[in-house]
Design an enzyme around this catalytic site. Sequence first.
Site: not given
Ligand SMILES: Cc1cc2nc3c(=O)[nH]c(=O)nc-3n(C[C@H](O)[C@H](O)[C@H](O)COP(=O)(O)OP(=O)(O)OC[C@H]3O[C@@H](n4cnc5c(N)ncnc54)[C@H](O)[C@@H]3O)c2cc1C
Length: 204
Positions: A72, A122, A192
């Site tokens: 992560r 998580s 996380e």
């Molecule tokens: C129901 C549920 C289940 C999930 N299951 C998992 C799982 O199984 N495994 C797992 O790893 N995660 C899981 N997650 C967590 C989540 O989906 C991840 O962390 C996801 O990758 C975040 O992506 P986002 O586009 O929503 O980013 P955001 O939440 O919008 O951003 C997260 C971070 O990434 C940065 N960011 C976004 N885009 C860019 C870019 N282009 N360049 C640089 N920085 C950037 C943002 O600035 C921020 O700091 C889950 C979440 C939920 C709600």
Amino acid sequence: VPLSRLAETAAAASLAGLEFASGIPGSVGGAVFMNAGAYGGEIGQLVTEVSLYRPGAGFCRRTREELDFAYRRSRLQESGEILLDAQFLLVPGEKAKIRAEMAELNKRRKDKQPLEFPSAGSVFKRPPGEYAARLIEKAGLKGARIGDAQVAEKHAGFIINRGQATAREVLALIDRVKEEVHQKLGVILETEVRVVGEDEEEDE
Ligand SMILES: Cc1cc2nc3c(=O)[nH]c(=O)nc-3n(C[C@H](O)[C@H](O)[C@H](O)COP(=O)(O)OP(=O)(O)OC[C@H]3O[C@@H](n4cnc5c(N)ncnc54)[C@H](O)[C@@H]3O)c2cc1C
């Protein structure tokens, strides 16, 4: 680009490797930033090269090694660089098998995770050799509630919103879980989820 769309596009082209990612919500940028993973796969294992924009310093290409992927974690969390595109190394496979694997993993996710309620996924990182959910359950916190924020009955690693939960309630519940797991089981849980906004500093 949503990660699920990337996984679906790969499946449609009979390319295997991203099956684990099809049920992870979020964008490709967010997934690389967090080194998102599930069911033994991690996005960082598949990245070969990315294009980044470095505010104030222009554009650059970086290889997987330069992104310092770990559980992560990626270099983007410290560098403030913005991901513009990414290349992934996938392997040719059978479309039907790839789709079946995706369906199986998504079914497992639906069976085990409280996807019927809003959540941030998580809440805690996996402590070495353990599962956060198991520790939380062992500490008697399954179902624990502050206001409308609740440790999910279905999966104690999730905090769900039962209706009108506020960020403050969710953060208070996170603190309570951390405190009680530490007191009762001697394990320090790390979040996380990333806290942004006015309570950010309390998270550090
Ligand atoms: C129901 C549920 C289940 C999930 N299951 C998992 C799982 O199984 N495994 C797992 O790893 N995660 C899981 N997650 C967590 C989540 O989906 C991840 O962390 C996801 O990758 C975040 O992506 P986002 O586009 O929503 O980013 P955001 O939440 O919008 O951003 C997260 C971070 O990434 C940065 N960011 C976004 N885009 C860019 C870019 N282009 N360049 C640089 N920085 C950037 C943002 O600035 C921020 O700091 C889950 C979440 C939920 C709600």
